[in-house]
Design an enzyme around this catalytic site. Structure first.
Site, PDB file in Angstrom:
ATOM      1  N   HIS A  89      20.632  20.773  -4.893  1.00 17.53           N
ATOM      2  CA  HIS A  89      19.198  20.846  -5.249  1.00 17.53           C
ATOM      3  C   HIS A  89      18.784  22.294  -5.460  1.00 17.53           C
ATOM      4  O   HIS A  89      19.340  23.218  -4.852  1.00 17.53           O
ATOM      5  CB  HIS A  89      18.315  20.152  -4.200  1.00 17.53           C
ATOM      6  CG  HIS A  89      18.363  20.728  -2.807  1.00 17.53           C
ATOM      7  ND1 HIS A  89      17.547  21.759  -2.391  1.00 17.53           N
ATOM      8  CD2 HIS A  89      19.112  20.391  -1.729  1.00 17.53           C
ATOM      9  CE1 HIS A  89      17.796  22.029  -1.122  1.00 17.53           C
ATOM     10  NE2 HIS A  89      18.733  21.227  -0.689  1.00 17.53           N
ATOM     11  N   ASP A  91      15.396  23.248  -5.364  1.00 11.54           N
ATOM     12  CA  ASP A  91      14.178  23.600  -4.643  1.00 11.54           C
ATOM     13  C   ASP A  91      14.539  24.169  -3.274  1.00 11.54           C
ATOM     14  O   ASP A  91      15.638  23.935  -2.762  1.00 11.54           O
ATOM     15  CB  ASP A  91      13.248  22.404  -4.509  1.00 11.54           C
ATOM     16  CG  ASP A  91      13.806  21.326  -3.591  1.00 11.54           C
ATOM     17  OD1 ASP A  91      14.962  20.892  -3.824  1.00 11.54           O
ATOM     18  OD2 ASP A  91      13.111  20.912  -2.637  1.00 11.54           O
ATOM     19  N   ASP A 122      20.983  27.143   1.231  1.00 16.35           N
ATOM     20  CA  ASP A 122      20.344  25.829   1.096  1.00 16.35           C
ATOM     21  C   ASP A 122      19.291  25.878  -0.009  1.00 16.35           C
ATOM     22  O   ASP A 122      18.141  26.198   0.266  1.00 16.35           O
ATOM     23  CB  ASP A 122      19.726  25.442   2.432  1.00 16.35           C
ATOM     24  CG  ASP A 122      19.115  24.057   2.440  1.00 16.35           C
ATOM     25  OD1 ASP A 122      19.498  23.230   1.589  1.00 16.35           O
ATOM     26  OD2 ASP A 122      18.239  23.795   3.289  1.00 16.35           O
ATOM     27  N   GLU A 153      14.218  17.989  -2.919  1.00 21.79           N
ATOM     28  CA  GLU A 153      14.912  17.530  -1.724  1.00 21.79           C
ATOM     29  C   GLU A 153      14.209  17.984  -0.455  1.00 21.79           C
ATOM     30  O   GLU A 153      14.104  17.235   0.514  1.00 21.79           O
ATOM     31  CB  GLU A 153      16.359  18.040  -1.741  1.00 21.79           C
ATOM     32  CG  GLU A 153      17.269  17.376  -0.712  1.00 21.79           C
ATOM     33  CD  GLU A 153      17.198  18.008   0.673  1.00 21.79           C
ATOM     34  OE1 GLU A 153      17.650  17.368   1.641  1.00 21.79           O
ATOM     35  OE2 GLU A 153      16.694  19.158   0.796  1.00 21.79           O
ATOM     36  N   GLU A 154      13.717  19.227  -0.455  1.00 20.08           N
ATOM     37  CA  GLU A 154      13.073  19.752   0.747  1.00 20.08           C
ATOM     38  C   GLU A 154      11.728  19.082   1.025  1.00 20.08           C
ATOM     39  O   GLU A 154      11.179  19.235   2.123  1.00 20.08           O
ATOM     40  CB  GLU A 154      12.873  21.269   0.623  1.00 20.08           C
ATOM     41  CG  GLU A 154      14.155  22.071   0.466  1.00 20.08           C
ATOM     42  CD  GLU A 154      15.039  22.063   1.715  1.00 20.08           C
ATOM     43  OE1 GLU A 154      14.685  21.390   2.687  1.00 20.08           O
ATOM     44  OE2 GLU A 154      16.086  22.724   1.692  1.00 20.08           O
ATOM     45  N   GLU A 158      11.526  12.071  -2.982  1.00 18.42           N
ATOM     46  CA  GLU A 158      11.003  10.795  -3.476  1.00 18.42           C
ATOM     47  C   GLU A 158      11.220  10.624  -4.971  1.00 18.42           C
ATOM     48  O   GLU A 158      11.541   9.534  -5.447  1.00 18.42           O
ATOM     49  CB  GLU A 158       9.510  10.703  -3.152  1.00 18.42           C
ATOM     50  CG  GLU A 158       8.863   9.404  -3.592  1.00 18.42           C
ATOM     51  CD  GLU A 158       7.378   9.337  -3.277  1.00 18.42           C
ATOM     52  OE1 GLU A 158       6.737   8.321  -3.604  1.00 18.42           O
ATOM     53  OE2 GLU A 158       6.853  10.314  -2.705  1.00 18.42           O
ATOM     54  N   HIS A 419      16.464  27.337   6.426  1.00 15.92           N
ATOM     55  CA  HIS A 419      15.069  27.023   6.744  1.00 15.92           C
ATOM     56  C   HIS A 419      14.406  28.097   7.606  1.00 15.92           C
ATOM     57  O   HIS A 419      13.238  27.952   7.960  1.00 15.92           O
ATOM     58  CB  HIS A 419      14.931  25.662   7.451  1.00 15.92           C
ATOM     59  CG  HIS A 419      15.266  24.492   6.599  1.00 15.92           C
ATOM     60  ND1 HIS A 419      14.816  23.219   6.875  1.00 15.92           N
ATOM     61  CD2 HIS A 419      15.995  24.369   5.467  1.00 15.92           C
ATOM     62  CE1 HIS A 419      15.276  22.377   5.971  1.00 15.92           C
ATOM     63  NE2 HIS A 419      16.006  23.065   5.101  1.00 15.92           N
TER      64      HIS A 419
END
Length: 447
Positions: A89, A91, A122, A153-154, A158, A419
């Site tokens: 991903h 994002d 990430d 994804e973060e 959806e 994160h």
């Protein structure tokens, strides 16, 4: 067919290009949940689509139902060959408090042999590992390639969930490599075979119609914050085990152990502070449910007044191991809070998000071939680990493409601090992940 030596030397030659590409990709502050960064998200997606097209996988950008942009592509393989899907991903998490960063969050900075910046691990580092693998293997592919690079994804993914169910042909594959995990330590090849699911709830406790003076009413008037704290305290026992009525919490982990001293260092536990739980660290973080208070609505200490708090709230994050239904876990957590918050306080539990756990089937030919490739790339046997986090797409893919084997790997070893401020990646992890994938992609279709 290129040899191990050829591919190893090829990946090593490509690492300056990998660093330059990661520098470009990290520079996009592609935080999907930030409305003012939507242009950056679109630009990151465009960069990713162009990069994969350059290595021979034509891609399209698709705006999904949550407004994010997914990059999907396909390169057919030789007749009758299997198809491998490469996922990651583009994002990222917000930077958070920029004062805590030692270098600008969206500028890749090399320091002490690591590359720092939001998304370096990430998950933009994994995007670059996929690209580097494809560059290294070139036209020596033994299989077809699908690419799926997600844009939210973060934020829960959806949009890609909906896209997968609406257009399953875009995800059709025999082997799916999820580039969004990592090794248990730098240089230890690891496949993540278990993901805990997630249940997030907000619990709000109300006891009074307004603030009242603690000197005038304290002692008899119920304090909403104290009631909430009592309820939260009931979620763990004295050893730190999660104790939610109706949920088992004695599971054990059958894969690679997690050395307590290594865990203490990885988790940055302060000197003299206990590792919690009655099980081994691997049991606690990979096999058992775990509840965490991740937010609290209450007066700040700097703004505290001599008043009884009428309403208080907390956000709870419950990690759910494979074999446990998130819906059942949500119901158990809700009932537990309602039963253990005292004084007949008014309790409202609002579900915020749920995600199913995942356990991989490691017995298929794809897993065997990938394990062999990783052992060649690292010169060490492959370990199996779990992850405390959830990747919702894994469950969706197992439903829409039941024949596919799903393997999780990547560059996100514990020192990456994903994160958190000062996220970083060890470039050797990008190189060895890319080499593992290149070895796999040049041989999988010949089996």
């Amino acid at each position: 067919m290129s040899t191990l030596t050829d591919l190893t030397e090829g990946v090593d030659r490509l690492m300056p290009r990998a660093q330059a590409d990661l520098t470009s990709l990290v520079a996009f502050p592609s935080v999907h949940i930030a409305p003012d960064q939507r242009a950056a998200c679109a630009d990151a997606a465009s960069w990713v689509a162009d990069a994969f097209a350059e290595v021979g996988v034509p891609c399209e950008s698709i705006t999904t139902s949550d407004g994010s942009t997914a990059v999907v592509g396909h390169r057919p393989g030789p007749d009758g060959s299997p198809t491998v899907l490469l996922y990651s991903h583009h994002d990222v998490q917000p930077a958070g408090d920029t004062a805590l960063w030692h270098s600008p969050a969206f500028t890749l900075t090399e320091r002490d042999g690591r590359w720092y910046g939001r998304g370096t691990a990430d998950c933009k580092g994994n995007v670059i590992a996929h690209l580097t693998a494809l560059r290294a293997v070139g036209d020596d592919l033994a299989c077809g390639i699908r690419v799926v690079i997600e844009g939210s994804e973060e934020a829960g993914g959806e949009g890609l969930d909906h896209l997968a169910r609406e257009r399953p042909e875009l995800f059709d594959a025999d082997m799916i490599l999820i580039g969004d995990t990592g090794n248990v330590a730098v240089g230890t090849p690891t496949l993540t075979t278990s993901l805990r699911g997630v249940v997030n709830v907000k619990v709000t406790v109300s006891t009074l119609g307004s603030d009242v003076h603690s000197g005038q009413f304290g002692g008899a008037a119920p304090d909403a914050l104290a009631a909430l704290v009592a309820g939260l305290a009931s979620l763990r026992d004295a050893d730190g085990n999660t104790t939610i009525d109706g949920l088992d919490s004695d599971q054990t982990w059958a894969g690679a152990p997690y050395d307590p001293d290594v865990f203490r260092t990885d988790a940055t536990i302060l000197d003299g502070v206990d590792i919690i739980g009655s099980g081994a660290p691997a049991d606690m973080v990979w096999a058992r449910p775990a509840v965490t208070v991740i937010g609290l609505d209450a007066p700040r200490t700097a703004e505290a007044a001599a008043a009884i708090v009428p309403t208080a709230a907390a956000m709870l994050n419950l990690r759910v191991p494979p074999g446990m239904d998130p819906a059942i876990a949500l119901d158990a957590l809700t009932r537990h809070l309602q039963a253990h918050i005292p004084w007949h306080a008014q309790v409202v539990v609002d579900p915020e998000a749920t995600g199913a756990p995942f356990a991989a089937d490691t017995t298929g030919p794809g897993y065997r071939a990938l394990s062999e490739a990783m052992e060649q790339a690292y010169g060490a046997p492959v370990a199996h680990s779990g992850q405390g986090g959830s990747i919702p797409l894994c469950t969706v893919l197992s439903e829409i493409c039941p024949r596919a084997e799903i393997a999780l790997l990547g560059v996100e070893e514990p020192r990456c601090r994903i994160h958190a401020p000062n996220e970083s990646v060890d470039p050797t992890e990008i190189a060895r992940t890319a080499l593992s994938e290149a070895l796999f992609l040049r041989s999988f279709g010949t089996r």
